[in-house]
Write an enzyme that holds these catalytic residues in place. Structure first.
Site, PDB file in Angstrom:
ATOM      1  N   LYS A  20       0.797  -1.226   0.000  1.00  0.00           N
ATOM      2  CA  LYS A  20       0.000   0.000   0.000  1.00  0.00           C
ATOM      3  C   LYS A  20       0.826   1.270   0.000  1.00  0.00           C
ATOM      4  CE  LYS A  20      -3.945  -1.795   2.544  1.00  0.00           C
ATOM      5  NZ  LYS A  20      -4.702  -1.676   3.786  1.00  0.00           N
ATOM      6  N   GLY A  27       9.171  -5.266   8.017  1.00  0.00           N
ATOM      7  CA  GLY A  27       9.119  -6.657   8.435  1.00  0.00           C
ATOM      8  C   GLY A  27       9.152  -7.633   7.268  1.00  0.00           C
TER       9      GLY A  27
HETATM   10  P1  ADP Z   1       7.152  -4.264   4.762  1.00  0.00           P
HETATM   11  O1  ADP Z   1       6.607  -5.170   5.849  1.00  0.00           O
HETATM   12  O2  ADP Z   1       8.493  -4.707   4.305  1.00  0.00           O
HETATM   13  O3  ADP Z   1       7.100  -2.811   5.161  1.00  0.00           O
HETATM   14  P2  ADP Z   1       4.611  -4.175   3.403  1.00  0.00           P
HETATM   15  O4  ADP Z   1       3.968  -4.762   4.606  1.00  0.00           O
HETATM   16  O5  ADP Z   1       4.333  -2.761   3.079  1.00  0.00           O
HETATM   17  O6  ADP Z   1       6.202  -4.405   3.480  1.00  0.00           O
HETATM   18  O7  ADP Z   1       4.198  -5.007   2.105  1.00  0.00           O
HETATM   19  C1  ADP Z   1       4.468  -6.362   1.974  1.00  0.00           C
HETATM   20  C2  ADP Z   1       3.379  -7.083   1.245  1.00  0.00           C
HETATM   21  O8  ADP Z   1       3.122  -6.483  -0.010  1.00  0.00           O
HETATM   22  C3  ADP Z   1       3.752  -8.507   0.973  1.00  0.00           C
HETATM   23  O9  ADP Z   1       2.860  -9.359   1.655  1.00  0.00           O
HETATM   24  C4  ADP Z   1       3.629  -8.636  -0.537  1.00  0.00           C
HETATM   25  O10 ADP Z   1       3.065  -9.862  -0.941  1.00  0.00           O
HETATM   26  C5  ADP Z   1       2.711  -7.500  -0.886  1.00  0.00           C
HETATM   27  N1  ADP Z   1       2.834  -7.086  -2.290  1.00  0.00           N
HETATM   28  C6  ADP Z   1       3.874  -6.487  -2.871  1.00  0.00           C
HETATM   29  N2  ADP Z   1       3.642  -6.312  -4.183  1.00  0.00           N
HETATM   30  C7  ADP Z   1       2.420  -6.812  -4.435  1.00  0.00           C
HETATM   31  C8  ADP Z   1       1.608  -6.920  -5.608  1.00  0.00           C
HETATM   32  N3  ADP Z   1       2.034  -6.473  -6.794  1.00  0.00           N
HETATM   33  N4  ADP Z   1       0.390  -7.489  -5.485  1.00  0.00           N
HETATM   34  C9  ADP Z   1      -0.031  -7.939  -4.285  1.00  0.00           C
HETATM   35  N5  ADP Z   1       0.673  -7.872  -3.158  1.00  0.00           N
HETATM   36  C10 ADP Z   1       1.883  -7.312  -3.223  1.00  0.00           C
HETATM   37 MG    MG Z   2       4.566  -5.630   6.430  1.00  0.00          MG
END
Ligand code: ADP
Ligand code: MG
Length: 405
Positions: free
Chosen positions: A205, A358
């Site tokens: 997001k 994470g």
């Molecule tokens: P972080 O924990 O590293 O900050 P986020 O929680 O913001 O990362 O996002 C991680 C999630 O985003 C993962 O579960 C991943 O599967 C999802 N994601 C990334 N790109 C896509 C995509 N194109 N379509 C669906 N989900 C996605």
């Molecule tokens: Mg996350």
């Protein structure tokens, strides 16, 4: 201003002193065993330093969300057991936090050994930053150390209140070595990055990361955007995104960011598209303007990986938060892996590379590349708030370097 650190204290003064260390042992546990001990291992520098100098070390942490009630499924005991396997000194666990049992355990704790208190969130006072709980915790400490960067964005009794009581009593409230490392890497990236400085953002997001984008944009030389986050930018460019994850209410904002950022924001040019977000689903490699209405964008494509790699290769500082695709499914993990490899190669060439978030940390860890990054942050939410430019209450409350202590 820099924070006073535990490794700067007069080591001769540590022998026999009670040091209360707030750690972040909020670790995954299955069948009574810790399945990822990264956060426990990350506290070893501080703990080893303290026990080597003969301190009596008391650890306090939260685990999960027991909401102020005792809940055996969220006992910190498995984390204490894992810690005992990692250190050479005795580790005792007491199933109490500030009651009579905990007090007796602290009293009888020998120099150079470690006591782990039960999950502090079993008490309702923790999340309320309750004064009485803060005082009870402070009564266990000649010195308070916060090494829980991952919890520093919360103003709770064990992260804030206790430090306040310590300061009022003229006793030290210091940053642990992990805390110091996190603040140095993330702080230097924001305030003093070696250039070129490239940030890579991805994940599910935009909404949760809008303030990070706002804070980073004026500081970076380039901002590479992948993951589902990029889809919302594609929409802002007027492109078809099919059934992809898009935040419709953020398209206008993405549009404004693109206008403001000009060439600074770099978006993927191609993508991996599938009809369903399932392992083994049929996939297509398409240019970003070829996505059909029934397709879902689930990863960045090879041309985008190559472009991102070029930017990373030329950087001296790289900050990465957010996977490039639905990396939990192998078919959509290439983008995230490609970027992880590029960042690891940049580290080898002398760049400072920092991974936060994470899921991103988990992706880098499972690719076996974690130790090829300069720093993998242990703080998910805390690192995001730090990158937003916000002051973390658990950091702000600690003594300043060269202060009265
Ligand atoms: P972080 O924990 O590293 O900050 P986020 O929680 O913001 O990362 O996002 C991680 C999630 O985003 C993962 O579960 C991943 O599967 C999802 N994601 C990334 N790109 C896509 C995509 N194109 N379509 C669906 N989900 C996605
Ligand atoms: Mg996350």
């Amino acid at each position: 201003m820099s924070k006073a650190n535990i490794d700067a204290v007069d080591t001769g003064a540590l022998r026999g002193r009670r040091v209360l260390v707030r750690v972040d042992y909020n670790v995954p546990i299955e069948d009574g065993r810790v399945t990822d001990d990264t956060r426990i291992r990350a506290t070893l520098p501080t703990l080893t330093f303290l026990v080597e100098h003969g301190a009596r070390v008391v650890l306090v942490s939260h685990l999960g969300r027991p909401k102020g009630q005792r809940n055996d499924d969220m006992s910190i005991a498995p984390a204490a057991a894992r810690l005992e396997e990692l250190v050479d000194v005795p580790v005792r666990f007491v199933p109490d936090i500030v009651g009579a049992d905990a007090k007796a355990a602290v009293e009888s704790l020998a120099s150079g050994s470690i006591l782990v208190l039960e999950n502090v969130r079993f008490l309702p006072g923790e999340e309320k930053n309750d004064r009485e709980l803060s005082e009870a915790l402070a009564s266990f400490a000649d010195i308070y150390v916060n090494d829980a960067f991952g919890s520093a964005h919360r103003a709770h009794a064990s992260t804030c209140g206790v430090a306040e009581v310590m300061k009022e009593a003229g006793r030290p409230a210091l940053a642990g070595m992990l805390m110091k490392k996190e603040l140095r890497f993330l702080g230097d990236a924001l305030d003093n990055p070696e250039r070129p400085f490239v940030a890579i953002l991805g994940g599910a997001k935009i909404s949760g990361k809008i303030d990070v984008i706002e804070n980073l944009l004026p500081r970076v030389d380039h901002l590479l955007i992948g993951g589902a986050m990029a889809n919302t930018f594609f929409r802002a460019l007027g492109l078809e995104t099919g059934t992809s994850l898009v935040e419709a209410d953020r398209v206008e904002m993405a549009h404004m960011l693109l206008e403001r950022a000009g060439e600074k924001i770099v978006l993927p040019v191609d993508c991996v598209v599938a009809g369903e977000a399932k392992a083994g689903a049929r996939t297509w490699l398409l240019a970003r303007d070829e996505v059909p209405p029934e397709g879902s964008i689930l990863d960045i494509g090879p041309k985008s990986i190559a472009t991102f790699r070029d930017f990373v290769e030329r950087s001296r500082t790289v900050l990465w938060n957010g996977p490039m695709g639905l990396f939990e499914i192998d078919d959509f993990a290439e983008g995230t892996l490609g970027v992880a490899r590029a960042v690891a190669e940049a580290t080898a060439k002398g760049a400072t590379t920092i991974v936060g978030g994470g899921d991103t940390a988990a992706a880098v860890e499972s690719a076996g590349l974690a130790d090829r990054m300069s720093h993998v942050s242990t703080g998910g939410g805390a690192s995001l708030e730090f990158l937003e430019g916000r002051t973390l209450p658990g950091v702000a409350i600690l003594d300043d370097e060269g202060g009265s202590q």
